[in-house]
Design an enzyme around this catalytic site. Structure first.
Site, short mmCIF file in Angstrom:
data_model
loop_
_atom_site.label_atom_id
_atom_site.label_comp_id
_atom_site.label_asym_id
_atom_site.label_seq_id
_atom_site.Cartn_x
_atom_site.Cartn_y
_atom_site.Cartn_z
N HIS A 40 1.97 4.51 -2.89
CA HIS A 40 2.12 5.96 -2.75
C HIS A 40 3.52 6.40 -3.16
O HIS A 40 3.69 7.40 -3.86
CB HIS A 40 1.89 6.39 -1.30
CG HIS A 40 0.49 6.23 -0.82
ND1 HIS A 40 -0.60 6.67 -1.53
CD2 HIS A 40 -0.01 5.69 0.32
CE1 HIS A 40 -1.70 6.41 -0.86
NE2 HIS A 40 -1.38 5.80 0.27
N HIS A 91 0.83 -1.20 0.00
CA HIS A 91 0.00 0.00 0.00
C HIS A 91 0.86 1.25 0.00
O HIS A 91 0.66 2.17 -0.82
CB HIS A 91 -0.91 0.00 1.23
CG HIS A 91 -1.67 1.27 1.43
ND1 HIS A 91 -2.97 1.45 1.02
CD2 HIS A 91 -1.29 2.46 2.00
CE1 HIS A 91 -3.37 2.67 1.32
NE2 HIS A 91 -2.37 3.30 1.93
N GLU A 92 1.83 1.29 0.90
CA GLU A 92 2.71 2.46 0.98
C GLU A 92 3.59 2.58 -0.26
O GLU A 92 3.93 3.68 -0.69
CB GLU A 92 3.57 2.39 2.25
CG GLU A 92 2.77 2.35 3.55
CD GLU A 92 1.87 3.55 3.73
OE1 GLU A 92 2.10 4.59 3.08
OE2 GLU A 92 0.91 3.47 4.52
#
Length: 437
Positions: A29, A25-26
């Site tokens: 980003h 998920h990170e």
């Protein structure tokens, strides 16, 4: 393997799976942010004391002690205050702006996140959200289409030796009971049923349908035993069997007696395992899971209310209601322990459960981060959308560029949302401890 060790391994597998989901998920980003030139000083899995790290390309990558999440730090998430709307000195908003921009040198101001174009802001912030969606879809698709759903397979678990007066009560055979058709035909535990009277078999439902359609005449059944195919001949007998409804409950007559019907009986029981969902149905089932997850977001207040009622004993716990990570960990541990040693749950069922749990958690993260409030990703997405709308309207009406969306003004709301999330997490953990699923 002991049940205790298996329980711990199940929980550990879930923790590792969650950590990897957060890491990806990170990463969703960080990768576009770095590609667009945003300065990214840290990328960590976990919180608390640093366990291990290394630095590369201006970013420190590492692992921290508490694996309850992770983060990537993008500098310049908040824009500076507008000259006509200065912050109150020493206020939370002013300090947050300073912290967001302090590590950017004079020649690095262009690397602040807030300076990105609206499309690029959306790509960066939606990157993590969409990563969880993709992970959730892939995990559920593998669980359904590759591993298969838990169910009764076409492999024989036991062979009943006789036709007793009440075959549904599993009473012991007597000398006067006739030999069961399955015993007489030579079926053995472990036989995989391939065809019944020419009808191909994949699930136990197929076997039941084939027995019902075949009646009591002699029928050829092809089985696989020890890697070889054998043909057995079986003649079912008709006996009174209980009639069940679609929910699996016995059907009763008006006077309350259980309804029975003459049906063919062979004397075989199935093995618990997993049955793959046909390829054409996987997409539909995954789409249904996504839509249910999205729909569940709007029912969070009601779900939390009913969870608390279950915690105080005012009502039964809803198996489809809200659950904390403690509750999910308990499920993973119990399923893993149930397969330890001579446990009754096969590995394929445990694997399906773990993949489903991780897939559902990723879909929950995807849906939850769509909520347009800080500190969730959806809050930053909403800010970028608002900025784009304001600038588009200004251009269309011939007005001056209104500048960046001042998301820092929403920080007090973000603090309230963060506090509510903490309260919800604590309440759900308490409920999972006192009224576990």
């Amino acid at each position: 393997m002991s049940a205790t060790l298996a329980y711990a391994l199940g929980v550990l597998a879930l923790v590792v799976g969650i950590a990897l989901s957060v890491a990806l998920h990170e990463l969703g980003h960080m990768l576009p942010a770095k590609a667009f030139g945003v300065k990214v000083p840290e990328y960590f899995i976990g919180f608390g004391p640093r366990l291990w790290s290394f630095r590369r390309g201006g970013t420190e990558y590492g692992v921290k002690a508490i694996w309850l999440g992770g983060y990537v730090r993008l500098l310049g998430m908040l824009p500076p205050a507008r000259p006509d709307r200065p912050d109150k000195p020493g206020s939370m908003v002013a300090e947050a702006r300073e912290e967001s921009l302090t590590e950017l040198g004079p020649d690095e101001q262009h690397r602040a996140f807030y300076r990105l174009s609206v499309p690029r802001k959306l790509i960066v912030m939606a990157g993590g959200i969409l990563t969880n969606l993709v992970l959730g879809v892939l995990l559920l698709a593998v669980a359904l289409g590759v591993v298969g759903q838990p169910g009764y397979t076409a492999t024989v678990a036991t062979v009943t030796t006789c036709v007793s007066a009440d075959v549904e009560s599993a009473v012991e055979c007597t000398d006067t009971d006739p030999v069961s058709p399955a015993q007489a035909a030579g079926f053995e535990p472990g036989d995989r049923l391939l065809t019944w009277a020419g009808a191909p078999l994949a699930t136990w439902e197929d076997v039941q349908a084939a027995i019902l359609a075949s009646g009591t005449g002699p029928r050829e059944v092809v089985v696989e035993r020890d890697g070889q195919q054998l043909t057995l001949t079986v003649s079912a007998v008709e006996i009174e069997r209980t009639v069940y409804d679609e929910a699996g409950h016995p059907v009763t007559a008006e006077d309350g007696t259980v309804v029975t019907r003459l049906r063919p009986y062979v004397g075989l029981s199935p093995t618990l395992g997993t049955v793959r969902v046909p390829a054409g149905e996987v997409a539909g089932q995954v789409a249904l899971a996504v839509s249910k997850t999205l729909g569940a977001i709007v029912t969070i207040p009601a779900g939390l209310y009913h969870a608390v009622l279950a915690g105080v004993g005012a009502e039964e716990r809803n198996p489809e209601g809200l659950i904390s990570l403690v509750g999910v960990g308990r499920i993973a541990g119990e399923v893993s322990a149930a397969g330890a040693g001579t446990g009754h749950i096969p590995f394929s069922v445990r694997l399906f459960t773990m993949l489903s749990l991780l897939g559902s958690l990723n879909l929950a993260l995807f849906a939850f981060n769509l909520v347009p409030l800080l500190p969730l990703d959806g809050g930053h997405v909403a800010g970028a959308c608002w900025e784009g709308l304001r600038r588009t309207w200004a251009r269309a009406s011939g007005r001056a560029d209104p500048g960046y969306a001042d998301t820092a003004r929403m920080l007090p709301v973000g603090q309230v949302v963060f506090g509510l999330l903490i309260v919800m997490a604590v309440l759900l953990i308490w409920v999972d401890l006192v009224a576990p699923l």
